[in-house]
Design a protein around this motif. Sequence first.
Motif, short mmCIF file in Angstrom:
data_model
loop_
_atom_site.label_atom_id
_atom_site.label_comp_id
_atom_site.label_asym_id
_atom_site.label_seq_id
_atom_site.Cartn_x
_atom_site.Cartn_y
_atom_site.Cartn_z
N UNK A 155 0.84 -1.21 0.00
CA UNK A 155 0.00 0.00 0.00
C UNK A 155 0.87 1.25 0.00
N UNK A 156 1.92 1.24 0.80
CA UNK A 156 2.83 2.40 0.88
C UNK A 156 3.50 2.64 -0.46
N UNK B 185 0.93 14.74 4.21
CA UNK B 185 -0.34 14.03 3.96
C UNK B 185 -0.06 12.56 3.68
N UNK B 186 0.96 12.29 2.86
CA UNK B 186 1.30 10.91 2.54
C UNK B 186 1.68 10.14 3.80
N UNK B 187 2.43 10.79 4.67
CA UNK B 187 2.81 10.15 5.93
C UNK B 187 1.61 9.81 6.79
N UNK C 148 -2.35 5.95 8.91
CA UNK C 148 -3.74 5.52 9.12
C UNK C 148 -3.96 4.13 8.54
N UNK C 149 -3.40 3.88 7.35
CA UNK C 149 -3.57 2.58 6.71
C UNK C 149 -2.92 1.48 7.55
N UNK C 150 -1.72 1.77 8.06
CA UNK C 150 -1.02 0.77 8.87
C UNK C 150 -1.79 0.45 10.14
#
Length: 255
Positions: A7-8, A242-244, A249-251
């Motif tokens: 995902x990253x 924002x990417x971080x 959040x995804x993790x």
Amino acid sequence: MNKIKRISLGVGLFLVMSLTSCESTKNIVYFQQDQTALDTSYVINAPKLKAGDVLTISVTGEDVKTVAPFNQMSPYQTGTAGTEKYLPTYTVDKNGEIWFPKLGKIKVGGLTRLQATRKMEDLLAVYVNTPGVQMHLKNFKITVLGEVASPSQYAIDGDRITVLEALAMAGDLTINGVRNNVLVIREVDGVKTEYRLDLTKRESLNSPAYYLSQNDVVYVEPNSAKVQSSKYSANYPLFISIAGIVITIISVLVR
């Protein structure tokens, strides 16, 4: 963990692709082959003398004494050794005229340098046998701006330069320069005229702006990729933040 990495990686690739763009060959290659006939003529498109131009003029003839009055030396300029003297300069006034010894006012505005030279030789024939005139334009300069390697104002030795030579002096267009819409701005008698050149097509070699005039401005606009990247560059730290946050959040969600 592998899912998080995938995902990253996907988010990272999306950001990279958003900041870059592929250029088509047809937008990059100069003078692509077509059936356009080339009829560029320097004689027709040679720059014309105009108000503000600065000239040096020297006269030759069979008798040195007869040409001496026309070759007055300037007492205000000296060479590196302190003894060499230079011909004075003649500035074209607002009426397109210069004042020359014995000949008085001469209308040179609107003429090419070669035409002005021939006109002076005809006028001098009254005083000098087989006169010759050497005329040089001292203030010929052009400006190249926009998407080129070295945008600047350039002084030209002489009065013959093409738009291609001007771009070469500026280090050529960058990969982000729009080649099919190069702008040349020219001012004549206080009126500015714009010329648009498509350097990907041979027809641009026939443009009246192919040969540049003194004080012409050449502008190369940036392509859409450069415009977009400049927007992203200004907000780059924000995008990274924002990417971080998104990755974090995804993790958390996939735990």
